[in-house]
Design a protein around this motif. Structure first.
Motif, short mmCIF file in Angstrom:
data_model
loop_
_atom_site.label_atom_id
_atom_site.label_comp_id
_atom_site.label_asym_id
_atom_site.label_seq_id
_atom_site.Cartn_x
_atom_site.Cartn_y
_atom_site.Cartn_z
N LEU A 154 -22.85 37.70 -17.83
CA LEU A 154 -21.57 37.79 -18.58
C LEU A 154 -21.02 38.39 -19.29
O LEU A 154 -20.55 39.29 -18.91
CB LEU A 154 -22.73 37.84 -20.22
N LEU A 155 -19.53 37.50 -18.50
CA LEU A 155 -18.55 37.66 -18.56
C LEU A 155 -17.73 37.70 -20.15
O LEU A 155 -18.41 36.83 -20.83
CB LEU A 155 -17.37 36.21 -18.02
N LEU A 204 -22.15 33.24 -16.80
CA LEU A 204 -21.80 32.74 -17.58
C LEU A 204 -19.85 32.95 -17.90
O LEU A 204 -19.70 34.21 -18.45
CB LEU A 204 -22.26 32.81 -19.37
N ASN A 205 -19.15 32.66 -18.12
CA ASN A 205 -18.04 33.54 -19.87
C ASN A 205 -17.92 31.96 -20.95
O ASN A 205 -18.38 31.58 -20.86
CB ASN A 205 -16.74 33.18 -18.97
N ILE A 206 -17.52 33.47 -21.84
CA ILE A 206 -16.40 32.84 -22.95
C ILE A 206 -15.86 33.00 -23.54
O ILE A 206 -14.40 33.82 -22.61
CB ILE A 206 -17.78 33.79 -24.31
N VAL A 209 -19.04 28.47 -24.42
CA VAL A 209 -19.68 29.35 -23.42
C VAL A 209 -19.88 27.71 -22.00
O VAL A 209 -20.20 27.41 -21.93
CB VAL A 209 -20.37 29.96 -23.64
N HIS A 210 -19.52 28.71 -21.00
CA HIS A 210 -19.12 27.91 -19.73
C HIS A 210 -19.49 28.73 -18.30
O HIS A 210 -19.56 29.50 -18.74
CB HIS A 210 -18.02 27.38 -19.49
N TYR A 211 -20.55 26.86 -17.44
CA TYR A 211 -20.59 28.39 -16.44
C TYR A 211 -18.95 28.52 -15.14
O TYR A 211 -17.86 28.22 -15.52
CB TYR A 211 -21.69 27.90 -15.60
N VAL A 212 -19.44 29.74 -14.62
CA VAL A 212 -18.21 30.53 -14.15
C VAL A 212 -17.98 29.92 -12.88
O VAL A 212 -19.53 29.85 -11.68
CB VAL A 212 -17.84 31.54 -14.16
N ASP A 213 -16.50 29.53 -11.96
CA ASP A 213 -16.55 29.02 -11.44
C ASP A 213 -15.44 29.44 -9.62
O ASP A 213 -15.35 30.59 -10.96
CB ASP A 213 -16.50 27.41 -10.43
N GLU A 214 -14.37 29.34 -9.15
CA GLU A 214 -13.55 30.00 -8.09
C GLU A 214 -12.59 30.07 -9.05
O GLU A 214 -11.27 30.64 -8.88
CB GLU A 214 -13.48 29.64 -7.16
N ARG A 263 -18.81 24.32 -15.97
CA ARG A 263 -19.64 23.30 -16.17
C ARG A 263 -19.50 24.15 -17.80
O ARG A 263 -20.14 25.15 -18.12
CB ARG A 263 -21.50 22.93 -15.59
N ILE A 264 -19.08 22.92 -18.71
CA ILE A 264 -19.49 24.00 -20.42
C ILE A 264 -20.52 23.83 -21.24
O ILE A 264 -21.27 22.66 -20.52
CB ILE A 264 -18.79 22.40 -21.41
#
Length: 295
Positions: free
Chosen positions: A165-166, A186-188, A222-227, A233-234
């Motif tokens: 969790l970021l 995940l990131n917010i 809140v979304h998933y984290v990519d590069e 993805r939200i």
């Protein structure tokens, strides 16, 4: 008198038979009454999930116990307690709200390690105060020991981390970590992505840009984290109004309140395995109370 005795025996027998017929987890069968002098007292002891039924016979001196559910099955009981790693760079207010939610049971998981790029930040100090291990990543320039992205993955796996969790972590997540924890980071972000996101959009800079644009609404995502920064993805958003005379600080405070609520709700769904992926790759949150409904 005999007629009354027969009627009493029939009443007691009927009451006990009715109790026997209830659907229970492990309800002990009650013996048939053998005398009109049997006196049964029923004590119902309720807890949050169970009710205990007791029947005492004043003649036989035997206590019978049966237990049956009074609430629907708790989804948390069907999944293992998740282990979480939280990444912070500053004060870590979202980290603190998540930690408190794990303690009070709102989140079916616990934080096993904190990662930060700022050894002396408020989030790191809070973690140390709670006995949570702290990892410095990336290491400071000139550090004697080299701690690579692969080393970070190894460290997280040593803690058996399920999700990352970021929470205000300002560094780009290395590819090695993203590959190791696919669909598990995940990131917010303090705006309604994809607006006001990407490199350079963080903290007060986001809220100043929102106000300057004339946008009428903002809020956390809140979304998933990519590069890349803020392009994953939200998963969830919360709308906050932008008032006519808002300062960046006032808007930030309003958004932060919703950040704390939203991130805890999403983490709760994550740890209870209520994230459903649509065929087109869009993640949805399944309602805790109605599995056919998505948030």
């Amino acid at each position: 008198m005999e007629a009354q005795s027969v009627a009493l025996r029939g009443y007691i027998h009927g009451a006990l038979s009715s109790l026997q017929s209830r659907k229970t987890d492990a309800l002990t069968k009650f013996p048939k009454p053998f005398s009109s002098e049997i006196r049964c007292s029923f004590l119902s002891i309720c807890s949050s999930t169970k009710r205990t039924l007791r029947c005492r016979s004043s003649v036989e001196k035997i206590e019978y116990k049966g237990v049956f559910d009074t609430e629907e099955s708790n989804p948390e009981s069907k999944v293992s307690l998740k282990k979480l790693a939280v990444f912070v760079s500053g004060g870590g207010s979202n980290f603190r709200s998540i930690y408190e939610a794990t303690i009070n049971g709102s989140i079916h998981g616990h934080i096993v390690v904190l990662v930060t790029n700022n050894h002396d930040c408020g989030g790191a100090e809070y973690a140390r105060g709670k006995g949570i291990p702290v990892i410095l990543f990336p290491p400071r320039k000139g550090a004697e020991e080299v701690f690579s992205a692969d080393d970070l993955v190894t460290a997280l796996r040593s803690y058996n981390v399920d999700f990352v969790l970021l929470a205000g972590y300002l560094k780009l997540i290395p590819t090695e970590l993203i590959k190791a924890y696919q669909k598990a980071i995940l990131n917010i972000h303090p705006s309604l992505l994809p607006a006001f996101g990407g490199k350079g959009y963080y903290g007060m800079k986001v809220h100043k840009a929102v106000i300057a644009s004339g946008a009428r609404y903002s809020g956390p995502t809140v979304h998933y984290v990519d590069e890349e920064y803020d392009t994953g993805r939200i998963l969830a958003q919360r709308v906050v109004p932008v008032l006519a005379n808002d300062t960046a600080e006032e808007l930030a405070a309003r958004v932060l309140v919703e950040e704390h609520k939203l991130y805890v709700e999403v983490c709760s769904a994550l740890c209870e395995e209520r994230i459903i992926w649509r065929e087109d790759g869009v993640p949805l949150i399944q309602s805790k109370h109605d599995p056919s409904h998505y948030l």
